[in-house]
Motif scaffolding. Structure first.
Motif, mmCIF file in Angstrom:
data_model
loop_
_atom_site.group_PDB
_atom_site.id
_atom_site.type_symbol
_atom_site.label_atom_id
_atom_site.label_comp_id
_atom_site.label_asym_id
_atom_site.label_seq_id
_atom_site.Cartn_x
_atom_site.Cartn_y
_atom_site.Cartn_z
ATOM 1 N N UNK A 63 0.824 -1.204 0.000
ATOM 2 C CA UNK A 63 0.000 0.000 0.000
ATOM 3 C C UNK A 63 0.862 1.260 0.000
ATOM 4 N N UNK A 64 0.315 2.340 -0.578
ATOM 5 C CA UNK A 64 1.016 3.618 -0.510
ATOM 6 C C UNK A 64 1.297 4.012 0.930
ATOM 7 N N UNK A 65 0.339 3.725 1.813
ATOM 8 C CA UNK A 65 0.529 4.053 3.228
ATOM 9 C C UNK A 65 1.705 3.300 3.842
ATOM 10 N N UNK A 66 2.033 2.145 3.283
ATOM 11 C CA UNK A 66 3.168 1.350 3.762
ATOM 12 C C UNK A 66 4.493 1.860 3.198
ATOM 13 N N UNK A 67 4.454 2.387 1.968
ATOM 14 C CA UNK A 67 5.701 2.574 1.209
ATOM 15 C C UNK A 67 6.115 4.023 1.003
ATOM 16 N N UNK A 68 5.197 4.965 1.140
ATOM 17 C CA UNK A 68 5.549 6.362 0.885
ATOM 18 C C UNK A 68 6.058 7.020 2.168
ATOM 19 N N UNK A 69 7.337 7.422 2.138
ATOM 20 C CA UNK A 69 7.975 8.022 3.310
ATOM 21 C C UNK A 69 8.704 9.296 2.884
ATOM 22 N N UNK A 70 8.961 10.182 3.831
ATOM 23 C CA UNK A 70 9.632 11.441 3.495
ATOM 24 C C UNK A 70 11.146 11.290 3.430
ATOM 25 N N UNK A 71 11.763 12.217 2.718
ATOM 26 C CA UNK A 71 13.203 12.428 2.813
ATOM 27 C C UNK A 71 13.449 13.924 2.802
ATOM 28 N N UNK A 72 13.844 14.450 3.953
ATOM 29 C CA UNK A 72 14.248 15.850 4.084
ATOM 30 C C UNK A 72 15.772 15.910 4.000
ATOM 31 N N UNK A 73 16.258 16.808 3.165
ATOM 32 C CA UNK A 73 17.706 17.002 3.060
ATOM 33 C C UNK A 73 18.049 18.424 3.479
ATOM 34 N N UNK A 74 18.972 18.536 4.426
ATOM 35 C CA UNK A 74 19.438 19.818 4.924
ATOM 36 C C UNK A 74 20.927 19.931 4.622
ATOM 37 N N UNK A 75 21.223 20.615 3.545
ATOM 38 C CA UNK A 75 22.589 20.780 3.102
ATOM 39 C C UNK A 75 22.624 21.450 1.741
ATOM 40 N N UNK A 76 23.820 21.561 1.178
ATOM 41 C CA UNK A 76 23.993 22.320 -0.065
ATOM 42 C C UNK A 76 24.592 21.514 -1.209
ATOM 43 N N UNK A 77 24.794 20.217 -1.030
ATOM 44 C CA UNK A 77 25.529 19.443 -2.031
ATOM 45 C C UNK A 77 24.645 18.599 -2.945
ATOM 46 N N UNK A 78 23.336 18.519 -2.691
ATOM 47 C CA UNK A 78 22.451 17.692 -3.502
ATOM 48 C C UNK A 78 21.259 18.491 -3.984
ATOM 49 N N UNK A 79 20.758 18.124 -5.155
ATOM 50 C CA UNK A 79 19.504 18.649 -5.669
ATOM 51 C C UNK A 79 18.571 17.465 -5.859
ATOM 52 N N UNK A 80 17.551 17.361 -5.022
ATOM 53 C CA UNK A 80 16.691 16.177 -5.028
ATOM 54 C C UNK A 80 15.752 16.132 -6.222
ATOM 55 N N UNK A 81 15.370 17.280 -6.748
ATOM 56 C CA UNK A 81 14.441 17.298 -7.865
ATOM 57 C C UNK A 81 13.009 17.073 -7.407
#
Length: 261
Positions: free
Chosen positions: A219-237
């Motif tokens: 289920x989406x409820x099982x598999x969808x999780x957040x990813x917060x990135x705090x920094x300057x070296x990546x662009x998550x898109x």
């Protein structure tokens, strides 16, 4: 030499939609372009021990053979801990005892394994807990103590209260929302401290939780999780991120190469 020092925070059982609704500190940083947020699609089975292995090794279940939460065994894959150690860095964990079993020694013995300091192990400094209701505030304090004492290059802080409350009361409960909200409050205390020490931070989850207090399926409820990135070296898109890509993202931040890449 490693490019950055990185802290990976794993909020066990935290759903993406609930994180967006309840985590005011982190979402404020996103709004003001001080952080980025992406949706991660967890691997299956969407259970904790298999997904710790996914996050730490970037390998799917059929390869790593950590099939269920009952798999009390050492990982056979190359993990972030091993790569950091080979690069001359220092590793540390404040988290659930399954991480100790996967990367240091199995089975876990609370009499000898709760606090570990051993340069020869993959997790060189660890404070582990074995009760799901061990307070999140204590886990983050444990992590902060390891950071202050040892200045690890790669630090994992893994909390369990969101998952524990979700199983007891379901993801639709006031208790679950409160647990996610409170984790954000704790992060609002520690993240500024860790940023001042020069750490790049990723805050994510292993899996989510459904209206019956379950996870493990598709289920989406099982598999969808957040990813917060705090920094300057990546662009998550703007695209959803497969969970298998989280480990390579951490490798990029650390400036190390994933095995086979």
């Amino acid at each position: 030499m490693l490019k950055n020092k990185v802290i990976l925070v794993i909020l066990d059982g935290c759903r993406y939609d609930t994180a967006k609704e309840q985590m005011g500190f982190l979402n404020s940083l996103v709004t003001h372009q001080k952080a980025q947020l992406a949706k991660v699609i967890a691997e299956m089975p969407s259970n904790s021990r298999p997904l710790y292995e996914v996050l730490m090794t970037g390998t799917p279940m059929h390869q790593n053979q950590i099939y269920t939460n009952l798999a009390v065994q050492r990982s056979k894959e190359v993990s972030l801990f091993e790569l950091v150690k080979k690069a001359g860095g220092l590793t540390a964990v404040a988290g659930y005892y399954w991480l100790s079993e996967l990367y240091n020694q199995a089975p876990y013995n609370i009499m000898t394994d709760r606090i570990q300091h051993d340069q020869d192990k993959l997790i060189q400094h660890g404070i582990f807990y074995s009760e799901d209701h061990y307070p999140d505030s204590h886990v983050f304090a444990d992590g902060n103590a390891l950071i202050n004492e040892y200045q690890p290059d790669f630090m994992v802080v893994h909390s369990m209260n969101i998952d524990d409350v979700g199983h007891k009361y379901t993801a639709n409960s006031k208790e679950y929302l409160t647990a996610v909200n409170y984790a954000d409050i704790i992060l609002g205390y520690f993240i500024p401290i860790w940023q001042k020490l020069g750490y790049q931070l990723i805050v994510t989850a292993d899996h989510g939780m459904d209206q019956f207090g379950l996870h493990g399926g598709s289920l989406n409820e099982h598999r969808e999780v957040p990813l917060f990135y705090l920094g300057n070296d990546l662009e998550l898109g703007t695209e959803d991120i497969p969970q298998l890509k989280v480990m390579p993202l951490v490798c990029d931040l650390l400036g190390i190469q994933q095995v086979g890449q």
